[in-house]
Design a protein around this motif. Structure first.
Motif, PDB file in Angstrom:
ATOM      1  N   TRP A  74     -25.005  -4.264  -8.298  1.00 21.17           N
ATOM      2  CA  TRP A  74     -23.953  -4.965  -9.022  1.00 21.17           C
ATOM      3  C   TRP A  74     -23.859  -4.539 -10.485  1.00 21.17           C
ATOM      4  O   TRP A  74     -22.967  -4.977 -11.201  1.00 21.17           O
ATOM      5  CB  TRP A  74     -24.157  -6.486  -8.933  1.00 21.17           C
ATOM      6  CG  TRP A  74     -23.685  -7.045  -7.634  1.00 21.17           C
ATOM      7  CD1 TRP A  74     -24.385  -7.046  -6.464  1.00 21.17           C
ATOM      8  CD2 TRP A  74     -22.428  -7.666  -7.347  1.00 21.17           C
ATOM      9  NE1 TRP A  74     -23.632  -7.633  -5.477  1.00 21.17           N
ATOM     10  CE2 TRP A  74     -22.430  -8.028  -5.994  1.00 21.17           C
ATOM     11  CE3 TRP A  74     -21.299  -7.959  -8.121  1.00 21.17           C
ATOM     12  CZ2 TRP A  74     -21.352  -8.658  -5.373  1.00 21.17           C
ATOM     13  CZ3 TRP A  74     -20.223  -8.591  -7.504  1.00 21.17           C
ATOM     14  CH2 TRP A  74     -20.258  -8.944  -6.148  1.00 21.17           C
ATOM     15  N   GLY A 120     -16.405  12.857  -4.374  1.00 26.11           N
ATOM     16  CA  GLY A 120     -15.301  12.480  -5.256  1.00 26.11           C
ATOM     17  C   GLY A 120     -15.710  12.000  -6.639  1.00 26.11           C
ATOM     18  O   GLY A 120     -14.855  11.609  -7.420  1.00 26.11           O
ATOM     19  N   VAL A 137     -27.796   5.175  -3.407  1.00 29.49           N
ATOM     20  CA  VAL A 137     -28.832   4.809  -2.425  1.00 29.49           C
ATOM     21  C   VAL A 137     -28.625   3.412  -1.823  1.00 29.49           C
ATOM     22  O   VAL A 137     -28.959   3.201  -0.647  1.00 29.49           O
ATOM     23  CB  VAL A 137     -30.264   5.001  -3.002  1.00 29.49           C
ATOM     24  CG1 VAL A 137     -30.612   3.945  -4.021  1.00 29.49           C
ATOM     25  CG2 VAL A 137     -31.299   5.020  -1.898  1.00 29.49           C
ATOM     26  N   VAL A 147       0.839  -1.208   0.000  1.00 33.26           N
ATOM     27  CA  VAL A 147       0.000   0.000   0.000  1.00 33.26           C
ATOM     28  C   VAL A 147       0.868   1.250   0.000  1.00 33.26           C
ATOM     29  O   VAL A 147       0.557   2.232  -0.692  1.00 33.26           O
ATOM     30  CB  VAL A 147      -0.970   0.009   1.202  1.00 33.26           C
ATOM     31  CG1 VAL A 147      -1.856   1.244   1.170  1.00 33.26           C
ATOM     32  CG2 VAL A 147      -1.834  -1.244   1.210  1.00 33.26           C
ATOM     33  N   LEU A 181      -9.706  18.613  -1.994  1.00 29.24           N
ATOM     34  CA  LEU A 181     -10.767  17.601  -1.933  1.00 29.24           C
ATOM     35  C   LEU A 181     -10.447  16.526  -0.891  1.00 29.24           C
ATOM     36  O   LEU A 181     -11.299  16.151  -0.071  1.00 29.24           O
ATOM     37  CB  LEU A 181     -10.956  16.957  -3.319  1.00 29.24           C
ATOM     38  CG  LEU A 181     -11.873  15.733  -3.397  1.00 29.24           C
ATOM     39  CD1 LEU A 181     -13.284  16.051  -2.916  1.00 29.24           C
ATOM     40  CD2 LEU A 181     -11.933  15.189  -4.834  1.00 29.24           C
ATOM     41  N   LEU A 182      -9.199  16.067  -0.909  1.00 33.31           N
ATOM     42  CA  LEU A 182      -8.791  15.022   0.038  1.00 33.31           C
ATOM     43  C   LEU A 182      -8.927  15.526   1.479  1.00 33.31           C
ATOM     44  O   LEU A 182      -9.413  14.801   2.360  1.00 33.31           O
ATOM     45  CB  LEU A 182      -7.350  14.589  -0.250  1.00 33.31           C
ATOM     46  CG  LEU A 182      -6.838  13.355   0.490  1.00 33.31           C
ATOM     47  CD1 LEU A 182      -7.698  12.151   0.177  1.00 33.31           C
ATOM     48  CD2 LEU A 182      -5.392  13.060   0.102  1.00 33.31           C
ATOM     49  N   MET A 204     -29.670  -5.858  -5.082  1.00 39.87           N
ATOM     50  CA  MET A 204     -28.401  -6.434  -5.520  1.00 39.87           C
ATOM     51  C   MET A 204     -28.222  -6.306  -7.031  1.00 39.87           C
ATOM     52  O   MET A 204     -27.128  -6.026  -7.509  1.00 39.87           O
ATOM     53  CB  MET A 204     -28.316  -7.907  -5.083  1.00 39.87           C
ATOM     54  CG  MET A 204     -28.050  -8.065  -3.604  1.00 39.87           C
ATOM     55  SD  MET A 204     -26.462  -7.316  -3.160  1.00 39.87           S
ATOM     56  CE  MET A 204     -26.884  -6.343  -1.742  1.00 39.87           C
ATOM     57  N   ARG A 238     -22.616 -11.269  11.717  1.00 44.34           N
ATOM     58  CA  ARG A 238     -22.443 -12.672  12.086  1.00 44.34           C
ATOM     59  C   ARG A 238     -22.864 -12.924  13.512  1.00 44.34           C
ATOM     60  O   ARG A 238     -22.975 -12.086  14.302  1.00 44.34           O
ATOM     61  CB  ARG A 238     -20.996 -13.119  11.873  1.00 44.34           C
ATOM     62  CG  ARG A 238     -19.952 -12.123  12.287  1.00 44.34           C
ATOM     63  CD  ARG A 238     -18.621 -12.496  11.719  1.00 44.34           C
ATOM     64  NE  ARG A 238     -18.617 -12.436  10.273  1.00 44.34           N
ATOM     65  CZ  ARG A 238     -18.535 -13.514   9.494  1.00 44.34           C
ATOM     66  NH1 ARG A 238     -18.454 -14.694  10.004  1.00 44.34           N
ATOM     67  NH2 ARG A 238     -18.520 -13.381   8.213  1.00 44.34           N
ATOM     68  N   LEU A 254     -14.645  12.762   7.567  1.00 41.64           N
ATOM     69  CA  LEU A 254     -14.568  11.410   8.139  1.00 41.64           C
ATOM     70  C   LEU A 254     -13.979  11.443   9.548  1.00 41.64           C
ATOM     71  O   LEU A 254     -14.382  10.670  10.417  1.00 41.64           O
ATOM     72  CB  LEU A 254     -13.732  10.498   7.230  1.00 41.64           C
ATOM     73  CG  LEU A 254     -14.433  10.017   5.962  1.00 41.64           C
ATOM     74  CD1 LEU A 254     -13.484   9.200   5.115  1.00 41.64           C
ATOM     75  CD2 LEU A 254     -15.669   9.193   6.307  1.00 41.64           C
ATOM     76  N   LEU A 313     -17.823   3.273   7.332  1.00 39.35           N
ATOM     77  CA  LEU A 313     -17.288   2.585   6.160  1.00 39.35           C
ATOM     78  C   LEU A 313     -17.882   1.191   5.986  1.00 39.35           C
ATOM     79  O   LEU A 313     -17.507   0.457   5.088  1.00 39.35           O
ATOM     80  CB  LEU A 313     -15.759   2.481   6.261  1.00 39.35           C
ATOM     81  CG  LEU A 313     -15.026   3.817   6.279  1.00 39.35           C
ATOM     82  CD1 LEU A 313     -13.540   3.606   6.451  1.00 39.35           C
ATOM     83  CD2 LEU A 313     -15.299   4.602   4.998  1.00 39.35           C
ATOM     84  N   LEU A 346     -15.441   5.191  12.825  1.00 37.40           N
ATOM     85  CA  LEU A 346     -15.138   5.130  11.394  1.00 37.40           C
ATOM     86  C   LEU A 346     -15.575   3.790  10.798  1.00 37.40           C
ATOM     87  O   LEU A 346     -16.081   3.714   9.683  1.00 37.40           O
ATOM     88  CB  LEU A 346     -13.637   5.345  11.165  1.00 37.40           C
ATOM     89  CG  LEU A 346     -13.217   5.672   9.740  1.00 37.40           C
ATOM     90  CD1 LEU A 346     -13.930   6.916   9.259  1.00 37.40           C
ATOM     91  CD2 LEU A 346     -11.719   5.853   9.650  1.00 37.40           C
ATOM     92  N   LEU A 370     -17.590  -1.340   8.007  1.00 37.64           N
ATOM     93  CA  LEU A 370     -16.805  -2.429   8.573  1.00 37.64           C
ATOM     94  C   LEU A 370     -17.530  -3.019   9.775  1.00 37.64           C
ATOM     95  O   LEU A 370     -17.514  -4.215  10.006  1.00 37.64           O
ATOM     96  CB  LEU A 370     -15.420  -1.947   9.017  1.00 37.64           C
ATOM     97  CG  LEU A 370     -14.575  -1.253   7.963  1.00 37.64           C
ATOM     98  CD1 LEU A 370     -13.251  -0.817   8.542  1.00 37.64           C
ATOM     99  CD2 LEU A 370     -14.348  -2.192   6.786  1.00 37.64           C
ATOM    100  N   GLU A 386     -20.422  -5.321   8.903  1.00 34.25           N
ATOM    101  CA  GLU A 386     -19.897  -6.611   8.466  1.00 34.25           C
ATOM    102  C   GLU A 386     -19.766  -7.535   9.666  1.00 34.25           C
ATOM    103  O   GLU A 386     -20.069  -8.702   9.613  1.00 34.25           O
ATOM    104  CB  GLU A 386     -18.523  -6.391   7.817  1.00 34.25           C
ATOM    105  CG  GLU A 386     -17.862  -7.628   7.249  1.00 34.25           C
ATOM    106  CD  GLU A 386     -18.491  -8.042   5.934  1.00 34.25           C
ATOM    107  OE1 GLU A 386     -18.360  -9.208   5.579  1.00 34.25           O
ATOM    108  OE2 GLU A 386     -19.117  -7.193   5.281  1.00 34.25           O
ATOM    109  N   ARG A 387     -19.305  -6.956  10.780  1.00 30.14           N
ATOM    110  CA  ARG A 387     -19.071  -7.762  11.959  1.00 30.14           C
ATOM    111  C   ARG A 387     -20.380  -8.113  12.661  1.00 30.14           C
ATOM    112  O   ARG A 387     -20.544  -9.215  13.134  1.00 30.14           O
ATOM    113  CB  ARG A 387     -18.154  -7.008  12.921  1.00 30.14           C
ATOM    114  CG  ARG A 387     -17.017  -7.872  13.410  1.00 30.14           C
ATOM    115  CD  ARG A 387     -16.018  -7.021  14.155  1.00 30.14           C
ATOM    116  NE  ARG A 387     -15.453  -5.976  13.318  1.00 30.14           N
ATOM    117  CZ  ARG A 387     -15.052  -4.810  13.788  1.00 30.14           C
ATOM    118  NH1 ARG A 387     -15.173  -4.530  15.063  1.00 30.14           N
ATOM    119  NH2 ARG A 387     -14.532  -3.921  12.979  1.00 30.14           N
ATOM    120  N   VAL A 407     -12.564  15.532   2.583  1.00 35.11           N
ATOM    121  CA  VAL A 407     -13.009  14.165   2.886  1.00 35.11           C
ATOM    122  C   VAL A 407     -12.455  13.698   4.226  1.00 35.11           C
ATOM    123  O   VAL A 407     -13.186  13.165   5.078  1.00 35.11           O
ATOM    124  CB  VAL A 407     -12.581  13.200   1.758  1.00 35.11           C
ATOM    125  CG1 VAL A 407     -12.782  11.750   2.180  1.00 35.11           C
ATOM    126  CG2 VAL A 407     -13.363  13.491   0.485  1.00 35.11           C
TER     127      VAL A 407
END
Lengths: 287, 266
Positions: free
Chosen positions: A107, A217, A159, A26, A257-258, A103, A287, A265, A278, A274, A280, A283-284, A261
């Motif tokens: 997609w 962006g 959306v 990275v 711009l950066l 979806m 489960r 954030l 985003l 954060l 994340l 996602e957790r 942002v």
């Protein structure tokens, strides 16, 4: 004793060196290029920033971008909330249909969706043909190359992020709470507004923030649907670097711009975390 | 408590609006006329045949596939490495791994594009597969990172410990135990990284030239020069490929669940 092996001493050092391998990638592939943008923006002291901020078209594009981002965020919230609610609280069949539609749209390539809205909103497009057929209008409406076209296309593209964030939040709220409120005499509407809705606000806030930041962006969709007449920041930056070949000023605009942002954030991270913005955290919690 | 009828109807109406653009474009690909119109005039495969027989489009297809595959490979290796680091380091180091992994999600594409262009052009990494794959690889990395990290949180550490106890070194354990366990999540992340590369225009435009163009770059320039049914035909093909990958992603989910169940039984 297992902990000893994977998480401590030599074990931990081994996993850190594995992680460093990815970190190096990275750094070389992305962080160095970003550092070069910052360096290029400063290659004439602060003159590039002064030039950027003195440019009337750049200032106008900042305003256009802010208006667009607010519009897309609001439209996404208004359209996304009932959708997420129906998805979370309907029977199996309706939920499945709504999830599948979401979806399919999500997609589909961003470029294809922008192109689709161009086809739909054209002078000879679906909307104008239908309105003329119904006799509502005689002459085609100017829909394409307007800020409204960008708003429609961008909302359609973004959306799903609002919907998924609200949906994740709603699924974590037990329907029993609203049932309890109903049992205590609240109407269906009252139960929603004073129980379910307040509890779902963190999801709405996280989704809205993500949509707001992502809108800042964008380049392709505003270029295809809004045209060059009402540029957003992304269009100003590309014009400077590609058409005017002025990478110094273009880099200064990119740094601005950066910074916008990162600041948004950063503030969001203080209030919502954060990871949640985003996606994340959702996602957790899935489960 | 179920929703009222109104909410469900509103939901269905929005669902229709969500899918209309995709349907319109796919339908216009089958027109027999020479203009993009909906409903399409007649039915023919002439535009799809046209595109499949055009060297410019087929070469762009090949470029996009090559870039996407290589980018997915970069994302998978670096993303899984960072997830392992983030899950198993502690404190500040773990935070650094996480921060660096979500950075590509935060940087606006236009900003990244200028940076890639400024650096990669100097290294001869524009106008070829490698340069664009590096850029797309780093942009797709968060998909792998998020998926692998989520799986790592559910993984039983005793499986790897068993290998270590029996005398396997760090590298052997990683190659024969850890990575196979992480494979489903890594592949899902890699597929998502492939799709994000397959769809990406802005960075690709900056890093392409007249001889090296990916599918989105060529589509974008065609759309700007005027709407034509061949663009709809390409859109249809692009969409079919993406949906096939989406189905693969959803298919890996159950496999992952089954593997997790099996490993928890150990």
């Amino acid at each position: 004793m297992g902990r000893v092996l994977t998480n401590q001493g030599g074990g931990r050092r081994w996993w850190i060196s594995v992680g460093l391998l990815g970190l190096l990638f990275v750094l070389l592939a992305l962080v160095v290029p970003l550092a070069v943008v910052v360096q290029r923006s400063l290659d004439a002291g602060f003159d590039n920033f002064a030039d950027a901020l003195a440019s009337a078209s750049f200032i106008r594009s900042l305003g256009n971008t802010a208006v667009l981002a607010v519009g897309v965020t609001l439209c996404s919230a208004v359209i996304g909330y009932p959708y997420a609610y129906a998805m979370a609280r309907s029977g199996r069949v309706v939920s499945r249909i709504l999830l599948t539609a979401l979806m399919l749209s999500f997609w589909t390539s961003l470029l294809v969706r922008s192109y689709a809205w161009q086809v739909i909103l054209n002078d000879t497009g679906l909307v104008n043909e239908a309105l003329q057929f119904l006799g509502v209008i005689d002459e085609p409406l100017q829909l394409i190359r307007t800020p409204a076209a960008t708003l429609i296309g961008m909302t359609h593209i973004l959306v799903p992020f609002t919907i998924l964030a609200i949906f994740a939040q709603l699924r974590g709220i037990s329907p029993d709470l609203a049932i309890a409120a109903r049992g205590l005499g609240a109407t269906r509407t009252r139960a929603f507004w004073s129980v379910t809705f307040p509890l779902s606000l963190p999801g709405l806030a996280a989704g809205s923030l993500l949509v707001f930041v992502l809108t800042l962006g964008y380049y392709v969709t505003p270029q295809l649907l809004g045209g060059a007449g009402n540029p957003v920041i992304g269009q100003s930056i590309v014009e400077q670097t590609n058409a005017l070949l002025n990478t110094g000023v273009g880099s200064a605009m990119a740094v601005i711009l950066l910074l916008i942002v990162v600041v948004i954030l950063g503030v969001a991270a203080r209030f919502l975390g954060l990871g949640r913005v985003l996606g994340l955290a959702t996602e957790r919690s899935d489960r | 408590m179920k929703t009222g009828l109104t909410v469900r109807i509103v939901g269905i109406v929005i669902a229709v609006l969500l899918v209309v653009p995709t349907i319109v474009i796919c339908a216009t690909a089958f027109t027999s006329g020479s203009a993009v119109s909906f409903p399409p005039q007649g039915f023919s495969l002439r535009w799809i045949e046209d595109v499949l027989g055009d060297r410019r489009w087929t070469r762009a297809f090949g470029n996009s596939f090559a870039v996407g595959l290589l980018a997915a490979l970069f994302s998978m290796v670096a993303g899984a490495a960072l997830a392992l680091g983030a899950a198993r380091a502690r404190g500040a180091i773990a935070s650094v791994f996480t921060a660096i992994s979500v950075l590509p999600m935060i940087v606006p594409l236009v900003v990244g594009a200028i940076g890639f262009y400024l650096v990669y052009a100097r290294l001869g990494l524009t106008g070829n597969v490698l340069g664009l794959a590096l850029a797309h690889g780093v942009l797709g990395l968060p998909y792998v990172f998020v998926n692998v990290l989520a799986l790592l949180r559910t993984l039983d550490p005793r499986i790897e410990e068993a290998a270590r106890v029996h005398g396997a070194g760090h590298l052997t354990t990683l190659a024969t135990v850890t990575l196979p366990l992480l494979a489903p999540a890594t592949v899902v992340g890699g597929l998502l990284a492939f799709v994000s590369s397959w769809d990406e225009v802005v960075v690709a435009t900056f890093l392409s030239d007249a001889r090296f163009q990916t599918l989105p770059v060529l589509m974008y320039s065609q759309i700007r020069s005027g709407v034509e049914p061949s663009v709809s035909a390409v859109s249809l093909i692009v969409t079919v490929v993406t949906f096939a990958i989406a189905l693969a992603v959803f298919a890996v989910g159950p496999i992952r669940a089954r593997l997790a169940r099996r490993s928890s039984r150990l």
